[in-house]
Design an enzyme around this catalytic site. Structure first.
Site, PDB file in Angstrom:
ATOM      1  N   LYS A   6      -0.842   3.214   0.099  1.00 16.74           N
ATOM      2  CA  LYS A   6      -1.786   3.932  -0.581  1.00 16.74           C
ATOM      3  C   LYS A   6      -1.230   4.727  -1.615  1.00 16.74           C
ATOM      4  O   LYS A   6      -0.997   6.107  -1.555  1.00 16.74           O
ATOM      5  CB  LYS A   6      -2.585   5.071   0.555  1.00 16.74           C
TER       6      LYS A   6
HETATM    7  N1  PPE Z   1      -9.397   0.629   1.920  1.00 13.34           N
HETATM    8  C1  PPE Z   1      -8.976   1.167   1.149  1.00 13.34           C
HETATM    9  C2  PPE Z   1      -8.686   1.077  -0.321  1.00 13.34           C
HETATM   10  C3  PPE Z   1      -8.976   2.604   1.369  1.00 13.34           C
HETATM   11  O1  PPE Z   1      -8.660   3.740   0.417  1.00 13.34           O
HETATM   12  C4  PPE Z   1      -9.256   3.228   2.668  1.00 13.34           C
HETATM   13  C5  PPE Z   1      -9.232   4.666   3.030  1.00 13.34           C
HETATM   14  C6  PPE Z   1      -9.468   2.087   3.664  1.00 13.34           C
HETATM   15  C7  PPE Z   1      -9.540   0.860   3.005  1.00 13.34           C
HETATM   16  C8  PPE Z   1      -9.963   2.519   5.160  1.00 13.34           C
HETATM   17  O2  PPE Z   1      -8.812   3.041   5.636  1.00 13.34           O
HETATM   18  P1  PPE Z   1      -8.755   3.924   6.926  1.00 13.34           P
HETATM   19  O3  PPE Z   1      -9.131   5.029   6.318  1.00 13.34           O
HETATM   20  O4  PPE Z   1      -7.520   3.836   7.584  1.00 13.34           O
HETATM   21  O5  PPE Z   1      -9.828   3.398   7.874  1.00 13.34           O
HETATM   22  N2  PPE Z   1      -9.455   5.405   1.947  1.00 13.34           N
HETATM   23  C9  PPE Z   1      -9.267   6.863   2.095  1.00 13.34           C
HETATM   24  C10 PPE Z   1      -9.524   7.604   0.798  1.00 13.34           C
HETATM   25  C11 PPE Z   1     -10.922   7.833   0.254  1.00 13.34           C
HETATM   26  C12 PPE Z   1     -10.932   8.772  -0.825  1.00 13.34           C
HETATM   27  O6  PPE Z   1     -11.930   8.616  -1.690  1.00 13.34           O
HETATM   28  O7  PPE Z   1      -9.848   9.086  -1.386  1.00 13.34           O
HETATM   29  C13 PPE Z   1      -9.926   7.446   3.216  1.00 13.34           C
HETATM   30  O8  PPE Z   1     -11.225   6.899   3.704  1.00 13.34           O
HETATM   31  O9  PPE Z   1      -9.644   8.509   3.573  1.00 13.34           O
END
Ligand code: PPE
Length: 277
Positions: free
Chosen positions: A159
């Site tokens: 991330k």
């Molecule tokens: N893909 C991406 C690209 C992503 O950023 C997230 C989380 C996920 C999948 C889902 O991952 P998880 O949260 O572990 O289930 N995105 C984070 C950031 C969003 C934002 O707007 O900033 C979040 O959901 O916190």
């Protein structure tokens, strides 16, 4: 989405008043996007706020840091403890939690290695990410003209702050075209993920989701959904999906910490299944 301020933000071991949690404009992360972050939620329980899968989120933060040679002065355990402390001092019932690692002030240029790694954690109450009606009625999504970053462009497994330019370009394109969310494809054309969510397809009672080798984040909500589904006796298959698989699905939904679990009822102007979540 607007931020609701809370009292204090953790910055490298200090609890700083919300309005004083500032960085210098020459902080290199602002210029080059070299940093990493996490998104975590704490939920209200009878015993106070409980942070969902905190350890795994902080471990993923440190894995992202490893990709970018970020070397915080803090251990995983110290960041976990700081997060819990911060939720406590801010007296929130439930909240979103945003830990961030960034480069400290003092150096400039494309070599981040001489810069110190700084760590901050903020918490604030955050409602539904894809809109009030999203969880109940579902959202409308569109396949983006922007490809998901490839594994040798910017690793999607981490991330990194800068990689979200890719997600945001897709999100803005979708919003400007009147959709709620973007679906991104890999450079080879497989379905990857939403701008900030993983994707699931239901077809014939089986749950399908793109594998991590298709450039998706190994989402913790994704992992929880797969575990819960298997516990319910639902078959879960990680396999590459085509754009047309989205059109043929009985149901599609996306998962993420911010978004939680949200049905997608229309994709590329085609109704998904019955169109009702
Ligand atoms: N893909 C991406 C690209 C992503 O950023 C997230 C989380 C996920 C999948 C889902 O991952 P998880 O949260 O572990 O289930 N995105 C984070 C950031 C969003 C934002 O707007 O900033 C979040 O959901 O916190």
């Amino acid at each position: 989405m607007p931020i609701t301020p809370t009292r204090q933000i953790w910055m490298d071991g200090e609890l700083v008043a919300w309005d004083d949690a500032n960085v210098h404009v020459l902080t290199p992360t602002l210029h080059y996007g070299w940093g990493c972050f996490e998104g975590i939620r704490a939920y209200a329980t009878d015993r106070g706020p409980a942070v969902f899968r905190l350890t795994e989120h902080i471990e993923r933060l440190f894995r992202s840091a490893h990709i970018y040679f970020l070397e915080p002065e803090w251990t995983v355990q110290q960041v976990i403890d700081a997060t819990k402390e911060l939720v406590r001092v801010n007296e929130v019932e439930s909240c979103y939690i945003r830990p961030l690692m960034y480069l400290g002030y003092g150096e400039m240029g494309l070599n981040p290695l001489p810069s110190k790694t700084k760590v901050s954690i903020a918490v604030w109450p955050w409602g539904t990410y894809l809109g009030e009606a999203a969880e109940q009625h579902g959202v409308r999504a569109r396949v983006s003209s922007w490809q998901r970053i490839g594994a040798n462009t910017i690793p999607p497994a981490g991330k990194g702050t800068g990689q979200y330019l890719n997600s945001s370009l897709a999100k803005v394109e979708a919003l400007k075209a009147g959709y709620d969310e973007a679906i991104m494809l890999t450079p080879s054309g497989n379905v990857a993920e939403g701008s900030g969510e993983n994707l699931f397809v239901v077809q014939g009672g089986v749950l399908y989701t793109p594998p991590v080798v298709d450039g998706v984040l190994a989402g913790l909500t994704r992992d929880s959904v797969m575990t819960l589904a298997r516990d319910e006796g639902i078959e879960v298959v990680e396999k590459s999906l085509l754009r047309s698989d989205l059109y043929f699905a009985d149901e599609v939904f996306c998962t993420g910490t911010a978004a939680e679990v949200v049905p997608m009822v229309e994709i590329d102007d085609r109704t998904v299944g019955s169109g009702v979540p």
